[in-house]
Design a protein around this motif. Structure first.
Motif, mmCIF file in Angstrom:
data_model
loop_
_atom_site.group_PDB
_atom_site.id
_atom_site.type_symbol
_atom_site.label_atom_id
_atom_site.label_comp_id
_atom_site.label_asym_id
_atom_site.label_seq_id
_atom_site.Cartn_x
_atom_site.Cartn_y
_atom_site.Cartn_z
ATOM 1 N N ALA A 131 0.831 -1.208 0.000
ATOM 2 C CA ALA A 131 0.000 0.000 0.000
ATOM 3 C C ALA A 131 0.865 1.256 0.000
ATOM 4 C CB ALA A 131 -0.932 -0.012 1.205
ATOM 5 N N VAL A 309 -6.366 3.852 -1.432
ATOM 6 C CA VAL A 309 -5.288 2.862 -1.359
ATOM 7 C C VAL A 309 -5.417 1.975 -0.121
ATOM 8 C CG1 VAL A 309 -2.807 2.537 -1.088
ATOM 9 C CG2 VAL A 309 -3.665 4.185 -2.748
ATOM 10 N N SER A 313 -6.590 -1.909 0.021
ATOM 11 C CA SER A 313 -5.587 -2.848 0.535
ATOM 12 C C SER A 313 -6.146 -3.673 1.686
ATOM 13 C CB SER A 313 -4.340 -2.088 1.002
ATOM 14 O OG SER A 313 -3.742 -1.387 -0.067
#
Length: 371
Positions: A131, A309, A313
């Motif tokens: 990430a 993100v 993730s």
């Protein structure tokens, strides 16, 4: 990851090489040899030929509209609604694909070096790293690729050289003891992973600088050739050293590293090599996460995808610890269903967009000639 980010055609080709070789160099040789026997290298050539056709397809679409990604091209041709219908399954499968790479990382560690470490701990560590890497953006990832790619290939070549004394070329023959059937079956599997997955690069090709547009094709084809040769040499090395066991022992390259012994100076280096090979898993997952972020940004029409993100993730982390906890289930999926899933969700949308683009291009030329 913003609109100003740009990379060179060589950097894009390095990302493709990392994406295609990263995890496959560890995973592919053993099951491929198990299915195709000594003719596994022929299976790789067949699968690579199919991959070359897919690469030619996305490069054709890129040349037609170099400013537009796959989503932009689909919207321009078929509208927003059809684009969502066409690319939503691809997006969903990419979530599992990112999770699947990390599942393989966890499985690799569990079977080799970190046998007492819980899988969720390994997966969490990798997802945090992945990430943060994706958050840095494609320019940073492309610059990292040059160093990490050289490191990974240096260790691969080192293994080939250090096990040279154990090679038995006679193990390569006979090439097709059971006919063409097993070879075609192996080609089907290796086409599904990794060659059919390269179509996701259609999402990030617009990041290439305009001045490098004309060079992109030859650099991307060169990356695919290097990937194919690397996998073929790994298969040959595995067969020549392990013989009939090459298809039964998982992680062939790691198994070769365990056999390295040189005058009591170089031995038991498989842990160092194992961690270097993990670079490929990590980097492929990072590239795929960047592509997934770009895809979600365009599909959802967001201004900045960086906010997604860590949530994305986390979803992938949950998938990695809850799906296919049994190794046999994962192997069965990869060997039977994964090529079909990739063809439906990855390849089919690209082919449909390609067909519509070609028809409109030819139709437009016809109208101009009539005028």
């Amino acid at each position: 990851m913003n609109k100003q980010e740009q990379i060179s055609s060589i950097q894009m080709s390095m990302l493709l090489l990392f994406f295609m070789t990263g995890s496959s160099i560890v995973i592919v040789p053993a099951p491929l040899t198990n299915l195709g026997g000594n003719g596994a290298w022929i299976s790789l050539l067949i699968a690579a030929a199919m991959g070359t056709l897919l690469l030619a397809s996305i490069l054709y679409l890129y040349r037609k509209n170099p400013e537009l990604s796959l989503i932009g091209q689909s919207r321009a041709l078929m509208g927003n609604t059809l684009t969502l219908i066409l690319l939503l399954p691809l997006t969903c499968v990419m979530f599992w694909n990112v999770a699947g790479i990390v599942i393989e990382i966890g499985t690799f560690f569990k079977n080799t070096m970190l046998k007492e470490t819980p899988t969720y701990a390994v997966n969490t560590m990798f997802f945090v790293t992945i990430a943060l890497t994706a958050l840095a953006g494609i320019e940073v990832i492309a610059r990292m690729a040059a160093v990490l790619l050289a490191l990974m290939f240096a260790f691969i070549i080192l293994i080939w050289i250090l096990v040279g004394s154990l090679y038995h070329p006679e193990y390569i023959l006979p090439i097709m003891p059971d006919g063409i059937g097993p070879i075609l079956n192996a080609a089907y599997v290796v086409y599904g992973f990794p060659y059919s997955e390269l179509v996701v690069f259609a999402v990030i090709l617009p990041f290439v600088r305009k001045k490098d547009k004309t060079k992109l094709g030859k650099h991307m084809y060169a990356a695919l050739i290097v990937n194919t040769l690397t996998l073929i040499l790994s298969v040959f090395s595995s067969i020549m050293v392990l013989g009939p066991l090459s298809g039964d022992l998982k992680y062939s390259l790691y198994q070769l590293a365990r056999l390295i012994y040189f005058q009591e100076l170089i031995e038991r280096i498989e842990s160092v090599i194992g961690f270097s090979l993990i670079i490929g898993f990590y980097f492929k997952a990072s590239i795929l996460l960047v592509i997934l972020m770009k895809l979600l940004k365009e599909l959802l029409k967001l201004d900045d995808e960086r906010y997604l993100v860590f949530p994305v993730s986390f979803i992938c982390l949950l998938l990695s610890v809850t799906t296919y906890t049994k190794e046999a289930e994962l192997e069965e999926l990869v060997n039977t269903s994964w090529p079909l899933i990739n063809n439906i969700t990855y390849v089919l949308p690209v082919l449909l967009i390609l067909i519509v683009t070609v028809i409109r291009s030819q139709f437009g030329k016809g109208k101009k000639q009539e005028i």
